[in-house]
Every structure is written in C-alpha cells, then in structure tokens.
Design a protein around this motif. Structure first.
Motif, PDB file in Angstrom:
ATOM      1  N   SER A  92       0.832  -1.189   0.000  1.00 52.63           N
ATOM      2  CA  SER A  92       0.000   0.000   0.000  1.00 52.63           C
ATOM      3  C   SER A  92       0.869   1.242   0.000  1.00 52.63           C
ATOM      4  O   SER A  92       2.057   1.187   0.339  1.00 52.63           O
ATOM      5  CB  SER A  92      -0.940   0.009   1.210  1.00 52.63           C
ATOM      6  OG  SER A  92      -0.205   0.110   2.411  1.00 52.63           O
ATOM      7  N   LEU A  93       0.278   2.361  -0.410  1.00 60.01           N
ATOM      8  CA  LEU A  93       0.997   3.632  -0.426  1.00 60.01           C
ATOM      9  C   LEU A  93       0.019   4.772  -0.200  1.00 60.01           C
ATOM     10  O   LEU A  93      -1.190   4.619  -0.339  1.00 60.01           O
ATOM     11  CB  LEU A  93       1.752   3.819  -1.747  1.00 60.01           C
ATOM     12  CG  LEU A  93       0.948   3.892  -3.067  1.00 60.01           C
ATOM     13  CD1 LEU A  93       0.343   5.279  -3.304  1.00 60.01           C
ATOM     14  CD2 LEU A  93       1.840   3.533  -4.238  1.00 60.01           C
ATOM     15  N   ASP A  94       0.588   5.902   0.173  1.00 59.90           N
ATOM     16  CA  ASP A  94      -0.162   7.151   0.272  1.00 59.90           C
ATOM     17  C   ASP A  94       0.514   8.175  -0.625  1.00 59.90           C
ATOM     18  O   ASP A  94       1.741   8.155  -0.807  1.00 59.90           O
ATOM     19  CB  ASP A  94      -0.192   7.658   1.717  1.00 59.90           C
ATOM     20  CG  ASP A  94      -1.012   6.752   2.623  1.00 59.90           C
ATOM     21  OD1 ASP A  94      -2.212   6.581   2.360  1.00 59.90           O
ATOM     22  OD2 ASP A  94      -0.438   6.210   3.592  1.00 59.90           O
ATOM     23  N   THR A  95      -0.276   9.078  -1.178  1.00 58.09           N
ATOM     24  CA  THR A  95       0.255  10.072  -2.109  1.00 58.09           C
ATOM     25  C   THR A  95       0.158  11.481  -1.523  1.00 58.09           C
ATOM     26  O   THR A  95      -0.493  11.717  -0.505  1.00 58.09           O
ATOM     27  CB  THR A  95      -0.526  10.085  -3.436  1.00 58.09           C
ATOM     28  OG1 THR A  95      -1.830  10.644  -3.203  1.00 58.09           O
ATOM     29  CG2 THR A  95      -0.649   8.695  -4.022  1.00 58.09           C
ATOM     30  N   ASP A 126      -3.485  -4.001 -10.521  1.00 61.66           N
ATOM     31  CA  ASP A 126      -4.814  -3.859  -9.910  1.00 61.66           C
ATOM     32  C   ASP A 126      -4.680  -3.228  -8.528  1.00 61.66           C
ATOM     33  O   ASP A 126      -3.795  -3.603  -7.749  1.00 61.66           O
ATOM     34  CB  ASP A 126      -5.479  -5.227  -9.753  1.00 61.66           C
ATOM     35  CG  ASP A 126      -5.910  -5.804 -11.083  1.00 61.66           C
ATOM     36  OD1 ASP A 126      -6.724  -5.162 -11.769  1.00 61.66           O
ATOM     37  OD2 ASP A 126      -5.429  -6.892 -11.439  1.00 61.66           O
ATOM     38  N   CYS A 127      -5.571  -2.283  -8.222  1.00 60.41           N
ATOM     39  CA  CYS A 127      -5.516  -1.651  -6.911  1.00 60.41           C
ATOM     40  C   CYS A 127      -6.877  -1.098  -6.511  1.00 60.41           C
ATOM     41  O   CYS A 127      -7.785  -0.970  -7.340  1.00 60.41           O
ATOM     42  CB  CYS A 127      -4.478  -0.527  -6.896  1.00 60.41           C
ATOM     43  SG  CYS A 127      -4.918   0.887  -7.935  1.00 60.41           S
ATOM     44  N   GLU A 128      -7.000  -0.772  -5.235  1.00 64.69           N
ATOM     45  CA  GLU A 128      -8.175  -0.069  -4.714  1.00 64.69           C
ATOM     46  C   GLU A 128      -7.726   1.296  -4.218  1.00 64.69           C
ATOM     47  O   GLU A 128      -6.730   1.412  -3.502  1.00 64.69           O
ATOM     48  CB  GLU A 128      -8.822  -0.853  -3.580  1.00 64.69           C
ATOM     49  CG  GLU A 128     -10.090  -0.187  -3.058  1.00 64.69           C
ATOM     50  CD  GLU A 128     -10.790  -1.015  -1.995  1.00 64.69           C
ATOM     51  OE1 GLU A 128     -11.952  -1.406  -2.216  1.00 64.69           O
ATOM     52  OE2 GLU A 128     -10.160  -1.275  -0.954  1.00 64.69           O
ATOM     53  N   VAL A 129      -8.466   2.327  -4.601  1.00 62.62           N
ATOM     54  CA  VAL A 129      -8.101   3.709  -4.296  1.00 62.62           C
ATOM     55  C   VAL A 129      -9.122   4.301  -3.330  1.00 62.62           C
ATOM     56  O   VAL A 129     -10.329   4.164  -3.537  1.00 62.62           O
ATOM     57  CB  VAL A 129      -8.052   4.562  -5.586  1.00 62.62           C
ATOM     58  CG1 VAL A 129      -7.744   6.022  -5.264  1.00 62.62           C
ATOM     59  CG2 VAL A 129      -7.040   3.995  -6.565  1.00 62.62           C
ATOM     60  N   THR A 130      -8.617   4.951  -2.282  1.00 62.90           N
ATOM     61  CA  THR A 130      -9.482   5.665  -1.346  1.00 62.90           C
ATOM     62  C   THR A 130      -9.054   7.124  -1.327  1.00 62.90           C
ATOM     63  O   THR A 130      -7.900   7.438  -1.028  1.00 62.90           O
ATOM     64  CB  THR A 130      -9.374   5.079   0.078  1.00 62.90           C
ATOM     65  OG1 THR A 130      -9.703   3.685   0.034  1.00 62.90           O
ATOM     66  CG2 THR A 130     -10.317   5.798   1.018  1.00 62.90           C
ATOM     67  N   VAL A 131      -9.980   8.015  -1.679  1.00 63.62           N
ATOM     68  CA  VAL A 131      -9.678   9.445  -1.766  1.00 63.62           C
ATOM     69  C   VAL A 131      -9.966  10.101  -0.424  1.00 63.62           C
ATOM     70  O   VAL A 131     -11.066   9.985   0.117  1.00 63.62           O
ATOM     71  CB  VAL A 131     -10.518  10.115  -2.878  1.00 63.62           C
ATOM     72  CG1 VAL A 131     -10.157  11.594  -3.004  1.00 63.62           C
ATOM     73  CG2 VAL A 131     -10.308   9.398  -4.215  1.00 63.62           C
ATOM     74  N   ALA A 132      -8.967  10.802   0.116  1.00 62.35           N
ATOM     75  CA  ALA A 132      -9.117  11.484   1.401  1.00 62.35           C
ATOM     76  C   ALA A 132      -9.683  12.889   1.196  1.00 62.35           C
ATOM     77  O   ALA A 132      -9.666  13.439   0.088  1.00 62.35           O
ATOM     78  CB  ALA A 132      -7.776  11.556   2.120  1.00 62.35           C
ATOM     79  N   ASP A 133     -10.158  13.489   2.287  1.00 60.65           N
ATOM     80  CA  ASP A 133     -10.756  14.825   2.218  1.00 60.65           C
ATOM     81  C   ASP A 133      -9.757  15.889   1.772  1.00 60.65           C
ATOM     82  O   ASP A 133     -10.147  16.910   1.195  1.00 60.65           O
ATOM     83  CB  ASP A 133     -11.336  15.225   3.580  1.00 60.65           C
ATOM     84  CG  ASP A 133     -12.558  14.394   3.948  1.00 60.65           C
ATOM     85  OD1 ASP A 133     -13.183  13.828   3.023  1.00 60.65           O
ATOM     86  OD2 ASP A 133     -12.876  14.303   5.148  1.00 60.65           O
ATOM     87  N   ASP A 134      -8.458  15.659   2.054  1.00 59.51           N
ATOM     88  CA  ASP A 134      -7.446  16.662   1.696  1.00 59.51           C
ATOM     89  C   ASP A 134      -6.906  16.516   0.275  1.00 59.51           C
ATOM     90  O   ASP A 134      -5.982  17.215  -0.115  1.00 59.51           O
ATOM     91  CB  ASP A 134      -6.287  16.632   2.694  1.00 59.51           C
ATOM     92  CG  ASP A 134      -5.542  15.294   2.690  1.00 59.51           C
ATOM     93  OD1 ASP A 134      -5.938  14.380   1.927  1.00 59.51           O
ATOM     94  OD2 ASP A 134      -4.569  15.162   3.455  1.00 59.51           O
ATOM     95  N   GLY A 135      -7.504  15.604  -0.513  1.00 63.31           N
ATOM     96  CA  GLY A 135      -7.089  15.447  -1.908  1.00 63.31           C
ATOM     97  C   GLY A 135      -5.994  14.435  -2.138  1.00 63.31           C
ATOM     98  O   GLY A 135      -5.629  14.160  -3.282  1.00 63.31           O
ATOM     99  N   THR A 136      -5.460  13.864  -1.056  1.00 65.85           N
ATOM    100  CA  THR A 136      -4.496  12.777  -1.213  1.00 65.85           C
ATOM    101  C   THR A 136      -5.257  11.472  -1.401  1.00 65.85           C
ATOM    102  O   THR A 136      -6.467  11.418  -1.209  1.00 65.85           O
ATOM    103  CB  THR A 136      -3.580  12.670   0.023  1.00 65.85           C
ATOM    104  OG1 THR A 136      -4.380  12.338   1.161  1.00 65.85           O
ATOM    105  CG2 THR A 136      -2.854  13.993   0.270  1.00 65.85           C
TER     106      THR A 136
END
Length: 372
Positions: free
Chosen positions: A282-285, A314-324
């Motif tokens: 996993s990673l965070d951007t 293949d991945c699952e993406v979760t968008v945070a409130d701060d745009g990351t």
C-alpha cells in the motif's frame, strides 16, 4: 484560414519531426517552435545546440516557419529547483512530469497562442479523445512507447488545445515515415534519461549541486558493509554503483538499495532482487491531480503504475478529504519509491495521478518510527 493553426514543439528528434510531417500531410497549417529549456554549461555534454540545428533542418525540409523560445529560467524555477529539493530530502523525483506540466503545456502553450495558434502538437506517444463536453487522455496505440504516464498532470483545457499526431502510430512506422520523407532525424538515436543531464554521469552532475556527504552502508539488521558517497545519489532497488564486492559471511549475490535514512545518513542494502525489504502493498500520495477535475468516486478499483512502463497493477483507491489518496494493491509491489508518480488508469483512459509520499515497505516504516 490562418497561415498557422498549430505549432509543433520541435525537439530535434525523430518523434517531433514526424508529428510535424503527419500534420502537414493532413493539410494542417503548421509552424515549428524549438524550446531552450536548459542553459548551456561548460561541460560540452549538453546537446541542445545539436538538437536546435536538427529542428531547424527538419523545418527547412518541410518548408515550415520556425520559432524559438528560451524557457531556461522557467525550467530552473519550475522544474530543476524542485528536482534538487526532492533529492536532498532523499526522494527520487520525476522531472519529466513537471516539465510537461510547467513548460511544454504551460509556457509553450502560452507562447503558441501569443503567436496566433489555436493548438500545440508534440511528439508524445499518447491520444486525446473528446468525451461529451470534456476531454480524455488515452494510452498510445503503441503500448511499449506510451507516454501518458508523464502527461497525467494535464487538465482538460490543455488537452483541448493539444494534438498528439503519433498517438495511433507505432515507433517502427514513425521511423519508416521519417526515412521515406528524407527527414534529417530519421536515424537519430532516441534521447534517454533526464533531459538536462544527457550522457553525463548522474552522480557527478548531481554532486555539483548537492555536495557529497559520505556515510555508512548497512544491512537492515545493522551490519556495516561499506560506505556510500551520499544517500541522495541512490534510489530504491538500485544495484549499480554500490561497490560492495565480496563480503565475508555473505553469499556471493548482488546487493540492492532497500532503504534511505536521510536524517542519520545511512544507506540500507540487502541481497537479492526480491528482498522482502523492497516489498510493499500500500501507499499514500501527495495531492492527486484528476484530469476530469475530480475523482470518479471516493473509493474505487482501477489500474495503476508506480513507474514508467510498469505493467498495469490492480488496486483499490481511497480518496481522502485533503485530496491525497491511499492505494492498496492486489499484489505486493517491488521498490515503490517516494517522489515518483503514481498514475491511475481505467482501461486505456488515464485518470490522473500524484507523487508517492510513503509506502508500507517494512524498512520505510521502521525509519519513520525511529524519526518520530
């Protein structure tokens, strides 16, 4: 009709040469523009003048007007300064992504419009499609040359004013067309690596701006195996330049960079290309740019690339409130590198992307915990 509707960014290479040829053969009124993005130094290694001459020769062969613009100061402030800051912080940036966003599809586009053009065109391998009221960036027909990864920071306004004449062509066909048209660049070797470094030794070049700061090389369990000239000269997964050689008590297997502790000036290395210390799931951007202006959903599955030419993952993406965004991959990934770009895809459509901030690689987590 205007004598010039599209200005082609002429780099002096075969791709931009054929981009101009394709448009001209389609009856498009065009001109060329050569961008000087890097101020010459005294090394004699920068090929900008050779490229400028080749661009002029191609425009002469095609019989089209040629313009010149010097964007070297904009490049320094908008691309190179960030490049140095990222390396100094121990990350591995991708200057081609920033160059496209800040120079080619910003300053070049502005210059072309000031000259009276409606569109710009480049030799990038990618495609643009209209979708209702909007525009989409698509992968190139030649998936081996696809450059949408480097173009993921563009927006719909930029895509609406851009043409990619090579999007449907394969590289072999591009070479054939250049040769058939007797273009001076038909056999010119493709440029590789970072544009402003060229054929120079990367470590020597970077050392001009980031002085060497030697320190220890250690295994993840702390055993010393050598000394490094500076952690910022290396990137995760790198094998070359470690100069460790044979070590008593260790197998005769190649060594790889598996971690960088900038604060303690330690370079961590391990043996084996599939070292568990290089694996993450996993990673965070940092803040993600969406080509459509917003993500498709707050949580969705898609495909991703964490480096250029990587097969889609293949991945699952979760968008945070701060745009990351947070991304979890279906399979573990090797050497995902902070500073590089995560680019997201829905089939052949590029959704956008952002800079990788952190991963769950075990050594990276350990270094963060020690710094806390």
């Amino acid at each position: 009709m205007s004598a010039m509707r599209t200005i082609v960014g002429m780099s002096g290479g075969v791709d931009s040469s054929v981009a101009a040829l394709v448009l001209q053969e389609a009856g498009e009124p065009i001109a060329g523009l050569f961008m000087r993005n890097w101020a010459e130094d005294d090394s004699g290694d920068c090929r900008a003048e050779d490229d400028r001459r080749d661009a002029v020769a191609v425009c002469g062969r095609l019989g089209i007007p040629m313009h010149f613009r010097d964007f070297s100061s904009e490049y320094w402030s908008g691309v190179f300064a960030h490049f140095l800051d990222e390396y100094a912080a121990g990350r591995t940036p991708n200057p081609d992504v920033l160059c496209n966003r800040e120079i080619k599809f910003k300053h070049f586009l502005d210059a072309a419009q000031e000259l009276g053009a409606q569109y710009i065109a480049t030799g990038h391998y990618a495609r643009i499609a209209r979708s209702g009221e909007g525009w989409k960036l698509l992968k190139a027909a030649d998936r081996g040359k696809d450059q949408s990864y480097f173009l993921h920071q563009l927006g719909e306004d930029q895509l609406a004013a851009t043409r990619f004449p090579l999007g449907e062509l394969h590289k072999t066909k591009v070479r054939e067309m250049a040769r058939a048209a007797n273009l001076p660049t038909h056999a010119k070797k493709d440029s590789t690596g970072i544009c402003f470094i060229g054929e120079r030794d990367f470590r020597e070049f970077l050392g001009r701006y980031l002085p060497a700061r030697p320190g220890p090389m250690r295994t993840p369990d702390g055993q010393p195996v050598g000394e490094h000239p500076g952690v910022f000269y290396f990137t995760l997964g790198q094998r070359e330049g470690l100069n460790i050689g044979g070590r008593r008590g260790f197998a005769a297997a190649p060594w790889y960079v598996v971690g960088k502790d900038v604060a303690r000036n330690v370079l961590y290395v391990d043996q084996g290309t599939d070292s568990p210390w290089l694996q993450s799931q996993s990673l965070d951007t940092q803040h993600v740019h969406w080509i459509a202006g917003s993500p498709p959903q707050r949580r969705f599955t898609c495909m991703a690339q964490t480096r250029y030419r990587q097969p889609d993952q293949d991945c699952e993406v979760t968008v945070a409130d701060d745009g990351t965004v947070g991304v979890r991959f279906a399979q573990r990934q090797r050497a995902v590198t902070p500073g590089q770009s995560l680019v997201l895809y829905d089939g052949e459509v590029c959704l956008g992307g952002g800079v990788i901030a952190s991963t769950d690689a075990p050594l990276e987590q350990l270094i963060r915990e020690q710094a806390a």
